[in-house]
Design a protein around this motif. Structure first.
Motif, PDB file in Angstrom:
ATOM      1  N   ARG A 263      -6.464  -3.411 -12.820  1.00 26.03           N
ATOM      2  CA  ARG A 263      -5.001  -3.573 -12.853  1.00 26.03           C
ATOM      3  C   ARG A 263      -4.375  -2.951 -11.610  1.00 26.03           C
ATOM      4  O   ARG A 263      -3.493  -3.552 -10.981  1.00 26.03           O
ATOM      5  N   ALA A 264      -4.825  -1.751 -11.233  1.00 24.25           N
ATOM      6  CA  ALA A 264      -4.299  -1.084 -10.046  1.00 24.25           C
ATOM      7  C   ALA A 264      -4.574  -1.912  -8.792  1.00 24.25           C
ATOM      8  O   ALA A 264      -3.714  -2.033  -7.901  1.00 24.25           O
ATOM      9  N   GLN A 265      -5.773  -2.491  -8.721  1.00 27.73           N
ATOM     10  CA  GLN A 265      -6.107  -3.327  -7.562  1.00 27.73           C
ATOM     11  C   GLN A 265      -5.224  -4.568  -7.512  1.00 27.73           C
ATOM     12  O   GLN A 265      -4.773  -4.976  -6.432  1.00 27.73           O
ATOM     13  N   ASP A 266      -4.932  -5.164  -8.639  1.00 29.95           N
ATOM     14  CA  ASP A 266      -4.038  -6.321  -8.661  1.00 29.95           C
ATOM     15  C   ASP A 266      -2.637  -5.941  -8.184  1.00 29.95           C
ATOM     16  O   ASP A 266      -1.991  -6.688  -7.436  1.00 29.95           O
ATOM     17  N   ILE A 267      -2.176  -4.774  -8.646  1.00 30.11           N
ATOM     18  CA  ILE A 267      -0.839  -4.313  -8.243  1.00 30.11           C
ATOM     19  C   ILE A 267      -0.764  -4.136  -6.735  1.00 30.11           C
ATOM     20  O   ILE A 267       0.187  -4.584  -6.078  1.00 30.11           O
ATOM     21  N   VAL A 268      -1.772  -3.493  -6.154  1.00 32.90           N
ATOM     22  CA  VAL A 268      -1.715  -3.225  -4.718  1.00 32.90           C
ATOM     23  C   VAL A 268      -1.949  -4.496  -3.903  1.00 32.90           C
ATOM     24  O   VAL A 268      -1.375  -4.658  -2.815  1.00 32.90           O
ATOM     25  N   LEU A 269      -2.744  -5.426  -4.417  1.00 33.66           N
ATOM     26  CA  LEU A 269      -2.923  -6.683  -3.695  1.00 33.66           C
ATOM     27  C   LEU A 269      -1.627  -7.484  -3.671  1.00 33.66           C
ATOM     28  O   LEU A 269      -1.271  -8.092  -2.639  1.00 33.66           O
ATOM     29  N   ASP A 270      -0.901  -7.496  -4.790  1.00 36.61           N
ATOM     30  CA  ASP A 270       0.401  -8.167  -4.803  1.00 36.61           C
ATOM     31  C   ASP A 270       1.333  -7.529  -3.777  1.00 36.61           C
ATOM     32  O   ASP A 270       2.098  -8.231  -3.087  1.00 36.61           O
ATOM     33  N   ARG A 271       1.259  -6.219  -3.679  1.00 38.09           N
ATOM     34  CA  ARG A 271       2.118  -5.479  -2.739  1.00 38.09           C
ATOM     35  C   ARG A 271       1.736  -5.786  -1.291  1.00 38.09           C
ATOM     36  O   ARG A 271       2.595  -6.125  -0.465  1.00 38.09           O
ATOM     37  N   THR A 272       0.461  -5.680  -0.981  1.00 35.65           N
ATOM     38  CA  THR A 272       0.027  -5.837   0.415  1.00 35.65           C
ATOM     39  C   THR A 272       0.098  -7.285   0.878  1.00 35.65           C
ATOM     40  O   THR A 272       0.149  -7.550   2.083  1.00 35.65           O
ATOM     41  N   ASN A 273       0.090  -8.226  -0.056  1.00 28.53           N
ATOM     42  CA  ASN A 273       0.202  -9.641   0.322  1.00 28.53           C
ATOM     43  C   ASN A 273       1.631 -10.053   0.646  1.00 28.53           C
ATOM     44  O   ASN A 273       1.841 -11.101   1.275  1.00 28.53           O
ATOM     45  N   SER A 332     -16.283   7.364 -13.006  1.00 27.33           N
ATOM     46  CA  SER A 332     -15.094   8.213 -13.034  1.00 27.33           C
ATOM     47  C   SER A 332     -14.584   8.512 -11.631  1.00 27.33           C
ATOM     48  O   SER A 332     -13.371   8.596 -11.400  1.00 27.33           O
ATOM     49  N   GLU A 333     -15.501   8.646 -10.671  1.00 27.00           N
ATOM     50  CA  GLU A 333     -15.080   8.928  -9.300  1.00 27.00           C
ATOM     51  C   GLU A 333     -14.617   7.652  -8.590  1.00 27.00           C
ATOM     52  O   GLU A 333     -13.642   7.673  -7.830  1.00 27.00           O
ATOM     53  N   ALA A 334     -15.290   6.528  -8.858  1.00 25.26           N
ATOM     54  CA  ALA A 334     -14.894   5.265  -8.231  1.00 25.26           C
ATOM     55  C   ALA A 334     -13.532   4.797  -8.726  1.00 25.26           C
ATOM     56  O   ALA A 334     -12.684   4.358  -7.935  1.00 25.26           O
ATOM     57  N   VAL A 335     -13.313   4.883 -10.033  1.00 29.06           N
ATOM     58  CA  VAL A 335     -12.028   4.463 -10.607  1.00 29.06           C
ATOM     59  C   VAL A 335     -10.891   5.305 -10.035  1.00 29.06           C
ATOM     60  O   VAL A 335      -9.817   4.784  -9.705  1.00 29.06           O
ATOM     61  N   PHE A 336     -11.125   6.602  -9.901  1.00 25.14           N
ATOM     62  CA  PHE A 336     -10.096   7.463  -9.321  1.00 25.14           C
ATOM     63  C   PHE A 336      -9.796   7.037  -7.885  1.00 25.14           C
ATOM     64  O   PHE A 336      -8.627   6.960  -7.483  1.00 25.14           O
ATOM     65  N   ARG A 337     -10.845   6.739  -7.120  1.00 18.15           N
ATOM     66  CA  ARG A 337     -10.631   6.323  -5.728  1.00 18.15           C
ATOM     67  C   ARG A 337      -9.828   5.031  -5.650  1.00 18.15           C
ATOM     68  O   ARG A 337      -8.938   4.889  -4.803  1.00 18.15           O
ATOM     69  N   ILE A 338     -10.132   4.086  -6.520  1.00 17.69           N
ATOM     70  CA  ILE A 338      -9.438   2.794  -6.513  1.00 17.69           C
ATOM     71  C   ILE A 338      -7.939   2.988  -6.744  1.00 17.69           C
ATOM     72  O   ILE A 338      -7.099   2.433  -6.018  1.00 17.69           O
TER      73      ILE A 338
END
Length: 411
Positions: A263-273, A332-338
């Protein structure tokens, strides 16, 4: 994520996806607030009508009997909303308690505790963690005691971080049962209704996460008497059963939080696009592309290790439980980084209530501590790796690992 799914599981995934995105996300509470119980129940009833409620539960208790290897795609879709798992009754600690009750509970215990838990008409908590110097990352530091008393037991002890206890109908209580039965140094699990005399919910612990309904309060047991029928499984095998519960429970946390990372990745992709800066969209800038690529890599590697661990838990539970430590640390570390990268790319809006990303970060940050701190898991992972290599050397494999050891460096 879905190319190998059977048709019925793929249908369940798409149904879950549609329900979460169209019915659940509009009801998400404001940052810092918790899901109202009446709303959870109402949305849960809709999920039941669609046949997507508690899909991991056996069919005789109202679920879909979904195999563990197929949980991840469904749990990720539910986790796309921070309240989705609670609505679908696949949230901790209830989900892990259901799994363990189904594996080791008696028919009577399943009828009394598992059936209403699976139906969502009651909630549960798990009493393991204790105030210092009691059990935490080291469960063998358990201080709570259970003393045999005729045809029952007397329980005394204090727990903390008993997630969900504020609204729970019962607790699975871990207590040391020294010098009793075939396991004199062991611990035992007890099924205890929360209205049993001597059980009380203590002071709350205010944490940065809000997704687990019912908080993380202290629990007090003062001369609590329970019958022999309250024993879950065999006397003295509580530590063994805890691993039965924790292996899959660690992994389902990974599944749910990976859904939120998507969900966070979708939000930021919408933003950066769409957002322009210095004459181009943010997504066209090299440094932003690097961050987006790193998050895409984190999503795929996390998905892969979750899938591998889930399959192994079904075929070799001991090895699967060991691999779940690696999956938990990585996820847990990857999700936090994303989510952290998404916040950075969204700038000021990322750290404000204008977007939900800051709350997402608060939700996932405790996972590096919950279910055993990452440092404790890394210690155990290193010990297993060293032990494996010593066995290889002892077997004359100094210069090469055999096929099994190459595949299972985690045991």
């Amino acid at each position: 994520m879905t190319f190998e799914l059977p048709q019925d599981v793929e249908q369940l995934r798409t149904q879950t996806r549609d329900f979460i995105r169209n019915r659940v996300t509009p009801h998400e509470p404001a940052p810092g607030e918790r899901l109202e119980e009446t709303l959870r129940i109402s949305l849960g009833e809709e999920a039941k009508e669609l046949g997507i409620f508690a899909p991991h539960v056996p069919k005789e208790f109202g679920g879909r009997g979904l195999a563990l290897r197929h949980w991840s795609p469904i749990f990720q879709e539910a986790g796309y909303s921070p309240i989705g798992p609670a609505v679908l009754n696949i949230m901790a600690p209830d989900e892990g308690n259901m799994h363990m009750l189904n594996l080791i509970g008696t028919p009577e215990q399943k009828e009394e505790f598992l059936a209403p838990l699976a139906a969502g008409t009651t909630r549960s908590c798990f009493g393991m963690t204790e105030p210092h110097p009691g059990a935490g990352s080291d469960p063998h530091a358990l201080n709570a005691e259970a003393v045999k008393d005729g045809d029952g037991w007397i329980l005394n002890g204090e727990k903390r971080f008993s997630s969900g206890a504020e609204i729970a109908g019962f607790v699975i209580y871990m207590a040391r049962t020294a010098n009793i039965g075939a396991h004199p140094d062991g611990a035992t699990m007890f099924l205890v209704p929360m209205d049993t005399p001597g059980v009380s919910v203590g002071k709350p612990i205010h944490t940065i996460d809000r997704a687990i309904v019912g908080g993380h309060p202290h629990l007090h047991f003062e001369d609590v008497r329970v019958p022999d029928s309250a024993v879950l499984g065999e006397v003295g095998l509580g530590f063994k059963y805890a691993q039965v519960r924790l292996g899959p429970a660690r992994l389902t946390h990974c599944m749910r939080w990976l859904g939120l990372a998507r969900r966070a990745q979708d939000i930021v992709l919408d933003r950066t696009n769409t957002r322009e800066i210095f004459g181009s969209t943010i997504g066209e800038l090299g440094i932003a592309q690097n961050m987006l690529a790193e998050s895409a890599i984190d999503i795929e590697t996390t998905d892969a290790i979750i899938t591998k661990t889930a399959n192994l838990l079904e075929t070799d539970p001991k090895a699967g439980s060991a691999l779940s430590s690696i999956a938990k640390v990585h996820s847990s570390e990857a999700v936090f980084r994303i989510i952290d990268r998404a916040i950075q790319l969204c700038g000021g809006d990322g750290v404000s209530d204008g977007l939900p990303l800051a709350q997402y970060l608060s939700e996932v940050r405790p996972f590096r501590i919950y279910d055993g701190s990452n440092e404790t898991h890394k210690w155990a992972i290193a010990r297993r790796a060293s032990s494996r290599r010593r066995r290889e050397v002892a077997n004359g494999e100094e210069f090469r690992g055999n096929a099994v050891s190459r595949q299972r460096v985690f045991v």
